[in-house]
Design an enzyme around this catalytic site. Structure first.
Site, PDB file in Angstrom:
ATOM      1  N   LEU A   4     -17.628 -49.487 -47.482  1.00 14.06           N
ATOM      2  CA  LEU A   4     -18.762 -50.343 -47.138  1.00 14.06           C
ATOM      3  C   LEU A   4     -19.708 -49.534 -46.257  1.00 14.06           C
ATOM      4  CD1 LEU A   4     -16.990 -53.728 -46.216  1.00 14.06           C
ATOM      5  CD2 LEU A   4     -18.166 -53.162 -48.353  1.00 14.06           C
ATOM      6  N   ASP A   5     -21.006 -49.768 -46.403  1.00  9.65           N
ATOM      7  CA  ASP A   5     -21.981 -49.097 -45.551  1.00  9.65           C
ATOM      8  C   ASP A   5     -21.715 -49.426 -44.083  1.00  9.65           C
ATOM      9  OD1 ASP A   5     -23.258 -48.056 -47.749  1.00  9.65           O
ATOM     10  OD2 ASP A   5     -24.947 -49.469 -47.707  1.00  9.65           O
ATOM     11  N   LYS A   6     -22.153 -48.550 -43.214  1.00 10.56           N
ATOM     12  CA  LYS A   6     -21.973 -48.749 -41.780  1.00 10.56           C
ATOM     13  C   LYS A   6     -22.597 -50.067 -41.314  1.00 10.56           C
ATOM     14  CE  LYS A   6     -22.407 -46.128 -37.456  1.00 10.56           C
ATOM     15  NZ  LYS A   6     -22.850 -44.833 -36.855  1.00 10.56           N
TER      16      LYS A   6
END
Length: 227
Positions: A50-52
């Site tokens: 997942l993106d930050k």
């Protein structure tokens, strides 16, 4: 930071990924995998990312064989992922499929192309929460970097708080809400409501999410393809 365990299985576990934590260690800050290993006291294998800036359900495998099986499920698009996003913009369409190749743009961003060589595919529908605020329910069929963020921007509805593709807010309002899959002939569905963000804590959003959880508002073509 204390991580929340959502589901535990002999072969894998699901945790709640908070916003602001990267998957890998950088600039002296531990990545999510190392944080989880330290907290739960076991070796973990990463099977998706997942993106930050994104919160939500994240799976880790507990051994190499499970990691291979789960990674295959992701690569075969056999794991159904459902995301929630908020936007203050009205989209070109209320629902549909966004499909196109993605290409690198400036400063680490991406853009959606009209070509279809190896396209990113995202199905979505949207619901009005209140005046000037819309909820998007998204199911990415592929796993490209920034896929949902770029897809919604292409519909004229950049995600609220996405400083790369939209307008600033207290967070990027993208959340990995639910994953559903079959593992060794057993069905699993793991779900977690978003915890962080003033807009995700508004009563109008919470009421709409409860209605989704109860099965309301889902378009017929989505209900026919739950698996």
């Amino acid at each position: 930071m204390t991580l929340q365990r959502l589901f535990d299985h002999p072969d894998f576990m699901a945790i709640y990924k908070p916003i602001g934590v990267g998957m890998h260690s950088e600039s002296g800050e531990l990545g999510l995998q190392l944080l989880a290993e330290q907290q739960f006291g076991l070796k973990l294998w990463m099977v998706h990312r997942l993106d930050k800036v994104t919160s939500g359900v994240l799976l880790f495998a507990k051994h190499a064989e499970a990691a291979a099986q789960l990674s295959n499920l992701f690569s075969e698009q056999s794991i159904q992922k459902t995301y929630l996003a908020l936007s203050q913009s009205k989209p070109k369409r209320k629902q549909g499929r966004i499909k196109g190749d993605m290409a690198a743009a400036r400063n680490g961003s991406y853009k959606l192309l009209k070509t279809q060589s190896n396209p990113a595919i995202t199905d979505f529908f949207s619901l009005s929460i209140e005046l000037g605020l819309r909820l998007f329910v998204c199911r990415p069929k592929t796993g490209k970097t920034h896929q949902i963020r770029v897809a919604l921007k292409s519909e004229g509805a950049a995600i609220l708080g996405d400083q790369r593709y939209g307008q600033p807010s207290d967070r990027t309002y993208l959340h990995a809400w639910r994953i559903a899959f079959q593992y060794q002939k057993e069905a699993f569905q793991i779900e977690a409501a978003p915890l962080e963000g003033e807009w995700f804590n508004k009563n109008t959003f919470i009421d709409k999410l409860k209605q989704l959880e109860n099965g309301n508002y889902w378009p017929e073509h989505w209900l026919k393809n739950q698996n």
